[in-house]
Write an enzyme that holds these catalytic residues in place. Structure first.
Site, PDB file in Angstrom:
ATOM      1  N   LYS A  63       3.725 -59.842   6.159  1.00 57.31           N
ATOM      2  CA  LYS A  63       3.674 -60.975   5.201  1.00 57.31           C
ATOM      3  C   LYS A  63       2.497 -60.808   4.238  1.00 57.31           C
ATOM      4  CE  LYS A  63       5.945 -64.268   8.300  1.00 57.31           C
ATOM      5  NZ  LYS A  63       5.873 -63.623   9.625  1.00 57.31           N
ATOM      6  N   THR A  70      -3.565 -54.548  -5.237  1.00 59.84           N
ATOM      7  CA  THR A  70      -3.890 -54.364  -3.820  1.00 59.84           C
ATOM      8  C   THR A  70      -2.619 -54.262  -2.985  1.00 59.84           C
ATOM      9  OG1 THR A  70      -5.931 -55.582  -4.157  1.00 59.84           O
ATOM     10  CG2 THR A  70      -5.179 -55.382  -1.884  1.00 59.84           C
TER      11      THR A  70
HETATM   12  O1  C5P Z   1      10.272 -65.452  20.200  1.00 60.29           O
HETATM   13  P1  C5P Z   1      11.071 -65.729  18.968  1.00 60.29           P
HETATM   14  O2  C5P Z   1      12.525 -65.295  19.097  1.00 60.29           O
HETATM   15  O3  C5P Z   1      10.939 -67.170  18.504  1.00 60.29           O
HETATM   16  O4  C5P Z   1      10.413 -64.782  17.875  1.00 60.29           O
HETATM   17  C1  C5P Z   1      10.761 -64.823  16.511  1.00 60.29           C
HETATM   18  C2  C5P Z   1       9.935 -63.846  15.750  1.00 60.29           C
HETATM   19  O5  C5P Z   1      10.200 -63.997  14.368  1.00 60.29           O
HETATM   20  C3  C5P Z   1       8.433 -64.017  15.929  1.00 60.29           C
HETATM   21  O6  C5P Z   1       7.859 -62.713  15.840  1.00 60.29           O
HETATM   22  C4  C5P Z   1       8.035 -64.846  14.738  1.00 60.29           C
HETATM   23  O7  C5P Z   1       6.702 -64.606  14.332  1.00 60.29           O
HETATM   24  C5  C5P Z   1       8.995 -64.347  13.675  1.00 60.29           C
HETATM   25  N1  C5P Z   1       9.254 -65.278  12.576  1.00 60.29           N
HETATM   26  C6  C5P Z   1       9.728 -66.555  12.781  1.00 60.29           C
HETATM   27  N2  C5P Z   1       9.935 -67.368  11.709  1.00 60.29           N
HETATM   28  C7  C5P Z   1       9.678 -66.947  10.482  1.00 60.29           C
HETATM   29  C8  C5P Z   1       9.223 -65.645  10.259  1.00 60.29           C
HETATM   30  C9  C5P Z   1       9.012 -64.827  11.359  1.00 60.29           C
HETATM   31  O8  C5P Z   1       9.987 -66.952  13.910  1.00 60.29           O
HETATM   32  N3  C5P Z   1       9.914 -67.739   9.459  1.00 60.29           N
END
Ligand code: C5P
Length: 231
Positions: A63, A70
């Site tokens: 992200k 940069t």
């Molecule tokens: O454990 P879980 O299935 O909730 O993991 C979802 C993954 O997706 C985590 O790594 C979380 O940081 C990522 N994520 C999310 N929602 C977002 C972006 C990324 O849950 N909007």
């Protein structure tokens, strides 16, 4: 070869635990997401090892957000690692810079529209313009696509809204917040089953805890792969 539409989030404490989990999952999973937590614990080395020695695909969830020069430099460096997906915030200047940095590589740039953990009150606190969150998500997705993003990250509910945009033709939608029926939600609020997420327009689903916290992670991943076979 397993279905690549399932991306497993390696949100475990360090690279060694990540490698152990990937070895346990074996052929059941061919795509892994490495996030910021893991990156500060040997994540890039893990990405390299999973790619080179195990033939896995890698999604680096960084992200990124910074001035264009940069971001471009950071992405140019990362593009050397033969990764598959990288996230950046969906602001047009960031997406354009990331695409420039990725030029000449196969790295796909995925844009984050609005973090799914933020609600309208949070957006007010950050002085983000008025409007419903879902409308702003759609608008930011359109801007990111226009700036050249290869895809976006979206909750299952947002996936169908974004698929409705003409700009989303040929673009990827990658969806976290996916839970097999009956699985614990954790802190995810807006969830859908793997089948529903794909039916609503997702190309890839990201699943973490329902797999890595399971007593038998391989069986949990296989159950999701079986569900994906029907869509
Ligand atoms: O454990 P879980 O299935 O909730 O993991 C979802 C993954 O997706 C985590 O790594 C979380 O940081 C990522 N994520 C999310 N929602 C977002 C972006 C990324 O849950 N909007």
């Amino acid at each position: 070869m397993s279905d690549e539409r399932l991306i497993v989030a390696l949100d475990v404490p360090n690279a060694l635990a990540g490698l152990n989990l990937a070895e346990k999952l074996g052929d059941t999973v061919s795509f892994y997401k490495i996030g910021l937590g893991m990156l500060t614990g040997g994540g890039l080395a893990l990405a390299n090892e999973l790619k080179q020695d195990h033939g896995k695909r890698i999604f680096l969830d960084m992200k990124l957000f910074d001035i264009g020069a940069t971001v471009e430099n950071a992405v140019r460096g990362l593009a050397q690692f033969d990764l598959d997906f990288l996230t950046v915030h969906g602001d047009p200047h960031v997406v354009r810079a990331a695409k420039q940095g990725a030029a000449g590589s196969d790295l796909k740039i995925l844009a984050v529209t609005i973090l799914t953990s933020l609600d309208r009150q949070d957006l007010d606190a950050s002085l983000i313009k008025p409007g419903q969150v879902s409308d702003l998500v759609q608008e930011r997705a359109g801007l990111a696509f226009d700036a050249g993003a290869d895809g976006v990250i979206a909750s299952p509910q947002e996936a169908s809204l974004i698929r409705g945009l003409s700009e989303s033709d040929g673009k990827l939608i990658v969806t976290p917040g996916v839970r097999p029926a009956g699985a614990a939600l954790g802190d995810q609020k807006r969830v859908a089953t793997p089948q529903k997420a794909i039916a609503d327009g997702a190309d890839f689903i990201v699943v973490g805890r329902p797999i890595w916290q399971a007593e038998n992670p391989k069986a949990a991943a296989q159950a999701i792969q079986d569900e994906l076979k029907s869509v």
